[in-house]
Design an enzyme around this catalytic site. Sequence first.
Site, PDB file in Angstrom:
ATOM      1  N   GLU A   1      -4.456  -8.555  -4.295  1.00 51.93           N
ATOM      2  CA  GLU A   1      -3.894  -9.811  -4.804  1.00 51.93           C
ATOM      3  C   GLU A   1      -3.965 -10.910  -3.744  1.00 51.93           C
ATOM      4  O   GLU A   1      -4.304 -12.059  -4.042  1.00 51.93           O
ATOM      5  CB  GLU A   1      -2.436  -9.594  -5.239  1.00 51.93           C
ATOM      6  CG  GLU A   1      -2.270  -8.730  -6.464  1.00 51.93           C
ATOM      7  CD  GLU A   1      -2.464  -9.516  -7.757  1.00 51.93           C
ATOM      8  OE1 GLU A   1      -2.257 -10.737  -7.745  1.00 51.93           O
ATOM      9  OE2 GLU A   1      -2.837  -8.898  -8.767  1.00 51.93           O
TER      10      GLU A   1
ATOM     11  N   HIS B   1       4.553  -0.721  -3.734  1.00 52.25           N
ATOM     12  CA  HIS B   1       3.639  -0.766  -4.874  1.00 52.25           C
ATOM     13  C   HIS B   1       2.446   0.149  -4.652  1.00 52.25           C
ATOM     14  O   HIS B   1       2.088   0.956  -5.504  1.00 52.25           O
ATOM     15  CB  HIS B   1       3.162  -2.193  -5.133  1.00 52.25           C
ATOM     16  CG  HIS B   1       2.335  -2.316  -6.374  1.00 52.25           C
ATOM     17  ND1 HIS B   1       0.985  -2.001  -6.413  1.00 52.25           N
ATOM     18  CD2 HIS B   1       2.660  -2.709  -7.634  1.00 52.25           C
ATOM     19  CE1 HIS B   1       0.530  -2.180  -7.629  1.00 52.25           C
ATOM     20  NE2 HIS B   1       1.511  -2.621  -8.392  1.00 52.25           N
TER      21      HIS B   1
END
Length: 261
Positions: A94, A148
């Site tokens: 990301e 994550h």
Amino acid sequence: MEIRYMKKAILVVSFGTSYHDTREKTIHAVEDKIKAAFEGYDFFRAFTSNMIINKLKKRDGIEIDNPIQAMDRLYEMGYEEVVIQTLHIICGHEYVKLKNQIAEYKDKFKSIKFGRPLLFGIEDYKETVEAVKEVTDEMDSTVVLMGHGTDHESHSAYPAIEYYFRDMGADVYVGTVEGYPEIDSVVKRLKERDVKKVHLMPLMLVAGDHAQNDMAGDEEDSWKTIIESKGIETEVHLKGLGEIEKIQQKFVQHALEAEEV
């Protein structure tokens, strides 16, 4: 002679969350601190998750730009200097995608500066661990943090930060939802030490979907259920990293230290 001032904007970019309560306590709290530190800059927000953007629009009528829409908007509005601060935790997919998107706008603005994510340099790991330790030190037993995770080369950030916790005397284990170490690896080490109780807390900016469901849910594949099935008591803390004031200040510092793209 007329004095002309450069039109300046600060854009804060996060993955986003559809959970209102944690968004207020984390993303909005960090944004407010960055806003206060950038006097003379107009504030803008963007999320990188189009899924969350679409959900918020459909469910709540809240419209949030993705980074490309935000940069197009800033260009059309005549901004010349833009500082972009990411609220991502590691230099994963990301973050890299965002950095590449921003670089495409280099020739459209007089100045574009980009701030690093939470965990970038060695000092970031040290200061992040010190900030989180102020929370975990109040807990009465072993702590398991849920990150994550990623298949990006930056996956080593997770064992690295656990090593830092260990180095600083904290009884903390770090696992990930989508990467290594997995929960099975964490449970194996807990059993080897005959741990009787753990505190579960997200190593994520927000206590969103992963924390609420993958970590704390009642389904058979949630971390809480898996750990309890091994005879280990759990206590859940739905507190995102963005709620910790020293973490908020780290993002402010990274924004102030943002470098030219």
